[in-house]
Design a protein around this motif. Structure first.
Motif, PDB file in Angstrom:
ATOM      1  N   LEU A   1     -37.386  -8.656 -62.700  1.00 15.00           N
ATOM      2  CA  LEU A   1     -36.106  -9.267 -62.553  1.00 15.00           C
ATOM      3  C   LEU A   1     -36.159 -10.767 -62.314  1.00 15.00           C
ATOM      4  O   LEU A   1     -35.303 -11.367 -62.490  1.00 15.00           O
ATOM      5  N   GLY A   2     -37.532 -11.235 -62.089  1.00 11.13           N
ATOM      6  CA  GLY A   2     -37.702 -12.842 -62.173  1.00 11.13           C
ATOM      7  C   GLY A   2     -37.100 -13.350 -63.322  1.00 11.13           C
ATOM      8  O   GLY A   2     -36.934 -14.581 -63.400  1.00 11.13           O
ATOM      9  N   GLY A   3     -37.379 -12.758 -64.347  1.00 14.00           N
ATOM     10  CA  GLY A   3     -36.889 -13.276 -65.680  1.00 14.00           C
ATOM     11  C   GLY A   3     -35.411 -13.281 -65.928  1.00 14.00           C
ATOM     12  O   GLY A   3     -35.003 -14.156 -66.591  1.00 14.00           O
ATOM     13  N   VAL A   4     -34.807 -12.667 -65.013  1.00 15.33           N
ATOM     14  CA  VAL A   4     -33.363 -12.908 -64.864  1.00 15.33           C
ATOM     15  C   VAL A   4     -32.871 -13.988 -63.901  1.00 15.33           C
ATOM     16  O   VAL A   4     -32.236 -14.637 -63.976  1.00 15.33           O
ATOM     17  N   LEU A   5     -33.475 -13.553 -62.646  1.00 17.42           N
ATOM     18  CA  LEU A   5     -33.200 -14.548 -61.709  1.00 17.42           C
ATOM     19  C   LEU A   5     -33.544 -15.993 -61.381  1.00 17.42           C
ATOM     20  O   LEU A   5     -32.845 -16.889 -61.198  1.00 17.42           O
ATOM     21  N   ILE A   6     -34.668 -16.309 -62.373  1.00 17.14           N
ATOM     22  CA  ILE A   6     -35.087 -17.668 -62.509  1.00 17.14           C
ATOM     23  C   ILE A   6     -34.116 -18.665 -63.056  1.00 17.14           C
ATOM     24  O   ILE A   6     -33.743 -19.652 -62.829  1.00 17.14           O
ATOM     25  N   PRO A   7     -33.616 -18.118 -64.443  1.00 28.11           N
ATOM     26  CA  PRO A   7     -32.766 -18.985 -65.137  1.00 28.11           C
ATOM     27  C   PRO A   7     -31.343 -18.825 -64.298  1.00 28.11           C
ATOM     28  O   PRO A   7     -30.803 -19.887 -64.409  1.00 28.11           O
ATOM     29  N   TYR A   8     -31.166 -17.695 -63.518  1.00 25.96           N
ATOM     30  CA  TYR A   8     -29.826 -17.688 -63.170  1.00 25.96           C
ATOM     31  C   TYR A   8     -29.907 -18.506 -61.782  1.00 25.96           C
ATOM     32  O   TYR A   8     -28.863 -19.200 -61.560  1.00 25.96           O
ATOM     33  N   PHE A   9     -30.870 -18.703 -61.000  1.00 36.21           N
ATOM     34  CA  PHE A   9     -30.944 -19.692 -59.885  1.00 36.21           C
ATOM     35  C   PHE A   9     -30.807 -20.961 -60.227  1.00 36.21           C
ATOM     36  O   PHE A   9     -30.620 -21.968 -59.788  1.00 36.21           O
ATOM     37  N   SER A  10     -31.756 -20.963 -61.561  1.00 36.75           N
ATOM     38  CA  SER A  10     -31.512 -22.694 -62.202  1.00 36.75           C
ATOM     39  C   SER A  10     -30.083 -23.280 -62.281  1.00 36.75           C
ATOM     40  O   SER A  10     -30.128 -24.410 -62.153  1.00 36.75           O
ATOM     41  N   SER A  11     -29.281 -22.380 -62.836  1.00 33.60           N
ATOM     42  CA  SER A  11     -28.065 -22.845 -63.065  1.00 33.60           C
ATOM     43  C   SER A  11     -26.804 -22.970 -61.882  1.00 33.60           C
ATOM     44  O   SER A  11     -26.222 -23.491 -61.896  1.00 33.60           O
ATOM     45  N   ARG A  12     -27.056 -21.979 -61.255  1.00 33.72           N
ATOM     46  CA  ARG A  12     -26.173 -21.838 -59.828  1.00 33.72           C
ATOM     47  C   ARG A  12     -27.015 -21.183 -58.757  1.00 33.72           C
ATOM     48  O   ARG A  12     -26.846 -20.104 -58.513  1.00 33.72           O
ATOM     49  N   ILE A  13     -27.335 -22.160 -57.918  1.00 36.43           N
ATOM     50  CA  ILE A  13     -28.020 -21.720 -56.768  1.00 36.43           C
ATOM     51  C   ILE A  13     -27.043 -21.437 -55.543  1.00 36.43           C
ATOM     52  O   ILE A  13     -26.674 -22.433 -55.155  1.00 36.43           O
TER      53      ILE A  13
ATOM     54  N   LEU B   1     -39.449 -21.406 -57.445  1.00 36.42           N
ATOM     55  CA  LEU B   1     -39.523 -21.408 -58.814  1.00 36.42           C
ATOM     56  C   LEU B   1     -38.279 -22.031 -59.638  1.00 36.42           C
ATOM     57  O   LEU B   1     -38.320 -22.992 -60.414  1.00 36.42           O
ATOM     58  N   ALA B   2     -37.193 -21.496 -59.208  1.00 39.75           N
ATOM     59  CA  ALA B   2     -35.992 -21.980 -59.864  1.00 39.75           C
ATOM     60  C   ALA B   2     -35.676 -23.406 -59.464  1.00 39.75           C
ATOM     61  O   ALA B   2     -35.445 -24.394 -60.366  1.00 39.75           O
ATOM     62  N   GLN B   3     -35.722 -23.888 -58.202  1.00 36.02           N
ATOM     63  CA  GLN B   3     -35.705 -25.174 -57.787  1.00 36.02           C
ATOM     64  C   GLN B   3     -36.806 -26.211 -57.912  1.00 36.02           C
ATOM     65  O   GLN B   3     -36.739 -27.274 -57.619  1.00 36.02           O
ATOM     66  N   ARG B   4     -37.939 -25.658 -58.713  1.00 38.27           N
ATOM     67  CA  ARG B   4     -39.194 -26.580 -58.826  1.00 38.27           C
ATOM     68  C   ARG B   4     -39.650 -27.021 -57.709  1.00 38.27           C
ATOM     69  O   ARG B   4     -40.040 -27.950 -57.480  1.00 38.27           O
TER      70      ARG B   4
END
Length: 410
Positions: free
Chosen positions: A267-279, A346-349
């Motif tokens: 699910l990281g493949g979904v959550l990383i892009p999702y968190f990147s756009s709207r955390i 990861l999403a927040q780098r």
């Protein structure tokens, strides 16, 4: 990404990942029952070695691809295919590097797998894994999730058909060859499909992205992924080198540790892009609660069924082997609970925090394994203790996030 598309993406990503995770799991069971405990230990150690080489040399390439293509689709959709071609070039370079590293590593095996043909299969398997990872991540990054699911299902069918066919034909101790070449065929087919498709659709007025620039984007991921995976592999290497009689039990236990992590990591493949756009903090808290429900009950159930699970591999379920198995399951449960915060980092780098987490695990586990351990039980115990430290670090950040949410609601 719309919520409906996100749900479809999540379902297909999960299904595709399940197919991929089931391949080594089912193959290992076949190997253990057809070729015996020694070959099973050698084969699974080869799989772990290949995966570690890929994790270190690929330098977190899959998350980098997801982030790069997610940003490209949002800001400059017209250059997506140029980005894909650049990423494919990087992927090919990594595959070549991995093949060279695999050949080098294969010539310096630990004593328990010396003269093992199964271990030498990493020379083919490691670059094949890179090609499959790169193409799978690209399909996800451009939201062609149906193609990513087709790739996973095709890999599942081809590999297991060849493995079961080879076992039925009496080639049980040649399964490593069948396994590695099946991965290579699918990887090359997916790589070729993406290359020709992107060449046809690229916009000629846009230059192809600089390869070195793409590589530099991966480097921050390297410390987190490489350090942690290498540290885990060194634990496995210690068992193979010093306690070879326990290698089969340890590898079977580690396999179930990875199975517990399957849903959250996929699910990281979904959550990383999702968190990147709207955390939003509340999302992380809720997902942590969901992951806890995903991880804890199956862990308790598997601990209870431990003798039967080891029986799947025709392994003896004595007190020592059961303790190793249950310690690794407990580690998997803790890893599952901490996964949402790692995916948020990861999403927040937030690479500093990722380094802190992976470094803490390493600094606890490796001294314990190499200095204080005298058997596989001790190694599994230090593996678990290191995850307790990770949970404390991640829990502190989650607590801060929860307090921040409370202040926002006041």
């Amino acid at each position: 990404m719309r919520m409906q598309n996100l749900k479809i993406f999540a379902v297909l990503t999960l299904l595709g990942g399940v197919f991929q995770k089931l391949i080594p799991f089912l193959t290992s069971i076949v190997v253990a029952n057809i070729a015996g405990e020694i070959y099973f230990a050698q084969f699974t150690f080869a799989l772990n070695t290949a995966n570690t080489i890929v994790a270190v040399c690929a330098m977190g390439l899959s998350p980098a691809i997801l982030t790069t293509l997610s940003v490209a689709k949002e800001s400059k959709p017209e250059v997506v295919h140029d980005e894909i071609l650049g990423l494919l070039r990087v992927g090919f370079m990594v595959a070549v590097t991995v093949a060279i590293v695999g050949f080098t590593v294969a010539n310096f095996p630990p004593a328990s797998v010396a003269n093992s043909a199964a271990y030498f299969s990493i020379v083919i398997l490691a670059p094949a894994l890179v090609l499959n990872q790169v193409t799978y991540a690209i399909f996800q990054g451009i939201t062609r999730y149906k193609l990513s699911a087709v790739q996973s299902f095709g890999l599942f069918i081809l590999v297991l058909s060849c493995v079961f066919g080879g076992a039925a034909a009496g080639f049980g101790k040649s399964i490593h060859v069948i396994y590695a070449w099946s991965y290579l065929v699918v990887g090359m087919a997916s790589f070729s499909l993406l290359t020709f498709s992107s060449l046809k659709r690229r916009k000629k007025k846009y230059p192809s992205p600089n390869v070195m620039s793409l590589i530099s984007r991966q480097l921050p991921f390297a410390g987190y992924t490489a350090v942690w995976m290498l540290a885990m592999y060194l634990c496995n290497y210690k068992v193979a080198h010093s306690y070879s009689s326990s290698l089969a039990i340890y590898n079977a236990s580690f396999q179930w540790y990875t199975i517990l992590l399957m849903a959250p990591s996929l699910l990281g493949g979904v959550l990383i892009p999702y968190f990147s756009s709207r955390i939003k903090g509340i999302q992380v808290v809720r997902i942590t609660a969901i992951y806890t429900l995903i991880g804890i009950p199956p862990t308790i159930f598997l601990m209870y069924l431990a003798p039967h699970v080891l029986g799947l591999y025709s392994l003896e379920a004595n007190a020592n082997s059961l303790l190793v198995f249950r310690l690794m399951l407990a580690s998997g449960a803790l890893a599952t609970v901490t996964m949402p915060m790692l995916q948020l980092y990861l999403a927040q780098r937030n690479f500093i925090q990722l380094y802190v987490v992976s470094g803490a695990w390493t600094l606890v586990a490796l001294p314990g394994v190499f200095v204080f351990s005298q058997n596989a039980i001790h190694i599994a115990s230090w593996f678990f203790v290191a995850y307790i430290v990770v949970a404390l670090i991640v829990g502190r950040d989650l607590k801060r996030l929860t307090k921040k949410l409370g202040k926002n609601y006041d």
